[in-house]
Design a protein around this motif. Structure first.
Motif, PDB file in Angstrom:
ATOM      1  N   ALA A 124       0.839  -1.195   0.000  1.00 31.31           N
ATOM      2  CA  ALA A 124       0.000   0.000   0.000  1.00 31.31           C
ATOM      3  C   ALA A 124       0.870   1.238   0.000  1.00 31.31           C
ATOM      4  O   ALA A 124       2.037   1.202   0.415  1.00 31.31           O
ATOM      5  CB  ALA A 124      -0.928   0.007   1.218  1.00 31.31           C
ATOM      6  N   ASP A 125       0.313   2.355  -0.473  1.00 27.93           N
ATOM      7  CA  ASP A 125       1.000   3.629  -0.364  1.00 27.93           C
ATOM      8  C   ASP A 125       0.954   4.100   1.086  1.00 27.93           C
ATOM      9  O   ASP A 125       0.019   3.776   1.826  1.00 27.93           O
ATOM     10  CB  ASP A 125       0.342   4.668  -1.270  1.00 27.93           C
ATOM     11  N   ALA A 126       1.958   4.895   1.457  1.00 33.69           N
ATOM     12  CA  ALA A 126       2.071   5.352   2.851  1.00 33.69           C
ATOM     13  C   ALA A 126       1.628   6.787   3.035  1.00 33.69           C
ATOM     14  O   ALA A 126       1.922   7.401   4.054  1.00 33.69           O
ATOM     15  CB  ALA A 126       3.522   5.199   3.319  1.00 33.69           C
ATOM     16  N   ASP A 127       0.881   7.329   2.066  1.00 32.84           N
ATOM     17  CA  ASP A 127       0.538   8.748   2.112  1.00 32.84           C
ATOM     18  C   ASP A 127      -0.842   9.048   2.679  1.00 32.84           C
ATOM     19  O   ASP A 127      -1.293  10.196   2.689  1.00 32.84           O
ATOM     20  CB  ASP A 127       0.671   9.372   0.721  1.00 32.84           C
ATOM     21  N   GLY A 128      -1.551   8.020   3.126  1.00 27.67           N
ATOM     22  CA  GLY A 128      -2.865   8.225   3.713  1.00 27.67           C
ATOM     23  C   GLY A 128      -4.006   8.246   2.721  1.00 27.67           C
ATOM     24  O   GLY A 128      -5.155   8.465   3.110  1.00 27.67           O
ATOM     25  N   SER A 129      -3.734   7.993   1.451  1.00 28.35           N
ATOM     26  CA  SER A 129      -4.787   8.052   0.434  1.00 28.35           C
ATOM     27  C   SER A 129      -5.634   6.784   0.381  1.00 28.35           C
ATOM     28  O   SER A 129      -6.706   6.789  -0.231  1.00 28.35           O
ATOM     29  CB  SER A 129      -4.179   8.311  -0.947  1.00 28.35           C
ATOM     30  N   LEU A 130      -5.176   5.724   1.009  1.00 32.96           N
ATOM     31  CA  LEU A 130      -5.873   4.443   0.969  1.00 32.96           C
ATOM     32  C   LEU A 130      -6.306   4.030   2.370  1.00 32.96           C
ATOM     33  O   LEU A 130      -5.589   4.268   3.345  1.00 32.96           O
ATOM     34  CB  LEU A 130      -4.967   3.368   0.376  1.00 32.96           C
ATOM     35  N   ASP A 131      -7.453   3.397   2.463  1.00 31.90           N
ATOM     36  CA  ASP A 131      -7.965   2.913   3.742  1.00 31.90           C
ATOM     37  C   ASP A 131      -7.450   1.496   3.968  1.00 31.90           C
ATOM     38  O   ASP A 131      -7.929   0.548   3.347  1.00 31.90           O
ATOM     39  CB  ASP A 131      -9.495   2.938   3.725  1.00 31.90           C
ATOM     40  N   LEU A 132      -6.460   1.353   4.845  1.00 32.27           N
ATOM     41  CA  LEU A 132      -5.884   0.025   5.073  1.00 32.27           C
ATOM     42  C   LEU A 132      -6.850  -0.893   5.803  1.00 32.27           C
ATOM     43  O   LEU A 132      -6.620  -2.108   5.870  1.00 32.27           O
ATOM     44  CB  LEU A 132      -4.563   0.157   5.840  1.00 32.27           C
ATOM     45  N   GLY A 133      -7.934  -0.356   6.303  1.00 29.17           N
ATOM     46  CA  GLY A 133      -8.971  -1.196   6.884  1.00 29.17           C
ATOM     47  C   GLY A 133      -9.657  -2.071   5.857  1.00 29.17           C
ATOM     48  O   GLY A 133     -10.376  -3.019   6.220  1.00 29.17           O
ATOM     49  N   ARG A 186      -8.745   8.593  -1.360  1.00 26.34           N
ATOM     50  CA  ARG A 186      -9.042   9.880  -0.746  1.00 26.34           C
ATOM     51  C   ARG A 186      -7.828  10.808  -0.823  1.00 26.34           C
ATOM     52  O   ARG A 186      -6.757  10.414  -1.281  1.00 26.34           O
ATOM     53  CB  ARG A 186      -9.443   9.666   0.712  1.00 26.34           C
ATOM     54  N   ALA A 187      -8.020  12.015  -0.369  1.00 24.88           N
ATOM     55  CA  ALA A 187      -6.932  12.992  -0.374  1.00 24.88           C
ATOM     56  C   ALA A 187      -5.792  12.510   0.512  1.00 24.88           C
ATOM     57  O   ALA A 187      -6.021  11.920   1.579  1.00 24.88           O
ATOM     58  CB  ALA A 187      -7.442  14.341   0.112  1.00 24.88           C
ATOM     59  N   ARG A 188      -4.564  12.757   0.078  1.00 22.71           N
ATOM     60  CA  ARG A 188      -3.395  12.398   0.883  1.00 22.71           C
ATOM     61  C   ARG A 188      -3.365  13.232   2.158  1.00 22.71           C
ATOM     62  O   ARG A 188      -3.941  14.317   2.202  1.00 22.71           O
ATOM     63  CB  ARG A 188      -2.112  12.628   0.078  1.00 22.71           C
ATOM     64  N   ALA A 189      -2.671  12.720   3.147  1.00 24.45           N
ATOM     65  CA  ALA A 189      -2.534  13.462   4.393  1.00 24.45           C
ATOM     66  C   ALA A 189      -1.856  14.804   4.135  1.00 24.45           C
ATOM     67  O   ALA A 189      -0.981  14.917   3.270  1.00 24.45           O
ATOM     68  CB  ALA A 189      -1.715  12.650   5.400  1.00 24.45           C
ATOM     69  N   ALA A 190      -2.266  15.809   4.872  1.00 26.44           N
ATOM     70  CA  ALA A 190      -1.649  17.126   4.741  1.00 26.44           C
ATOM     71  C   ALA A 190      -0.152  17.017   4.991  1.00 26.44           C
ATOM     72  O   ALA A 190       0.298  16.316   5.895  1.00 26.44           O
ATOM     73  CB  ALA A 190      -2.276  18.094   5.743  1.00 26.44           C
ATOM     74  N   GLY A 191       0.614  17.700   4.154  1.00 29.79           N
ATOM     75  CA  GLY A 191       2.066  17.661   4.309  1.00 29.79           C
ATOM     76  C   GLY A 191       2.745  16.606   3.476  1.00 29.79           C
ATOM     77  O   GLY A 191       3.966  16.485   3.502  1.00 29.79           O
ATOM     78  N   THR A 192       1.961  15.815   2.715  1.00 25.59           N
ATOM     79  CA  THR A 192       2.541  14.805   1.815  1.00 25.59           C
ATOM     80  C   THR A 192       2.203  15.172   0.381  1.00 25.59           C
ATOM     81  O   THR A 192       1.240  15.879   0.110  1.00 25.59           O
ATOM     82  CB  THR A 192       2.018  13.397   2.108  1.00 25.59           C
TER      83      THR A 192
END
Length: 223
Positions: free
Chosen positions: A85-94, A193-199
């Motif tokens: 998975a990408d580590a930028d927060g754009s994907l729901d690992l759940g 979804r949108a990547r985490a702020a700062g990435t």
């Protein structure tokens, strides 16, 4: 007897380049029994330290390139099934258990098809490039609609598949080799979804990044 030091767990490989802002949320979203392997690929923002502080196993890969980081993570994995998975927060690992269940149910590879939660989270140039490559794969006989960043696969089978690309062409080469090997590939819709702020995306965050990725995957597609 399995040589897995954590019987029954699933490893999740997370290639990482300056994702410190996203990692706490990404790692917190992992389901129970899923172990994060964060592969630091030259971060300068303290990503490795953040990952370790939040319980991830951290591996360093000095060779630049998405495929280099992914392959190093795969080599360090010990679970029978490994996710990526990408580590930028754009994907729901759940959503990973859905893919893993498909592998346990007989799929050789389970992948996620990104469904944007908003139109602006996936720039037009990145979406257009992805659609073109997915169409080429369908012409080869592989019924997928995304060159998916969320994947699950048996570890030993993936190592034996022999993917060689160490840049952005890795996911495409994986799918091409899977099709040639006659693998069953199951695809599931996953939230994008949108990547985490700062990435910032290394591919879709700019037209230049997208063009660089197209260059890499083009070399794979023409082999």
């Amino acid at each position: 007897m399995s040589d897995d030091p954590i019987p029954g767990h699933v490893d999740v490989v997370l290639p990482c380049l300056n994702e410190a802002a996203a990692l706490p949320g990404v790692l917190a979203a992992l389901p129970p029994g899923y172990r994060a392997i964060v592969v630091d690929n030259g971060s300068t923002d303290g990503s490795a330290e953040v990952a370790a502080a939040h319980g991830a196993a951290v591996v360093t890969e000095p060779r630049t390139g998405y495929g280099a980081a992914v392959h190093t993570g795969l080599e360090h994995a010990t679970a029978a099934v490994v996710c990526f998975a990408d580590a930028d927060g754009s994907l729901d690992l759940g959503q990973l258990p859905t893919l893993v269940a498909a592998v346990h149910g007989g799929a050789d590879l389970a992948v996620g098809r990104r469904v944007p939660e908003r139109a602006d989270v996936w720039p037009w140039h990145a979406r257009a490039g992805n659609r073109l490559l997915a169409a080429l794969l369908r012409r080869r006989g592989l019924a997928v609609r995304d060159i998916a960043p969320l994947r699950a696969c048996p570890r030993e089978a993936l190592l034996a598949l022999g993917v060689t690309d160490r840049a952005f062409g890795y996911p495409l080469e994986l799918l091409i080799r899977a099709q040639r090997a006659g693998w069953r590939v199951d695809e599931f819709d996953v939230v994008y979804r949108a990547r985490a702020a700062g990435t910032r995306s290394k591919v879709s965050g700019s037209l230049r990044g997208t063009l660089r990725a197209v260059r890499d995957v083009g070399r794979v597609a023409l082999r």
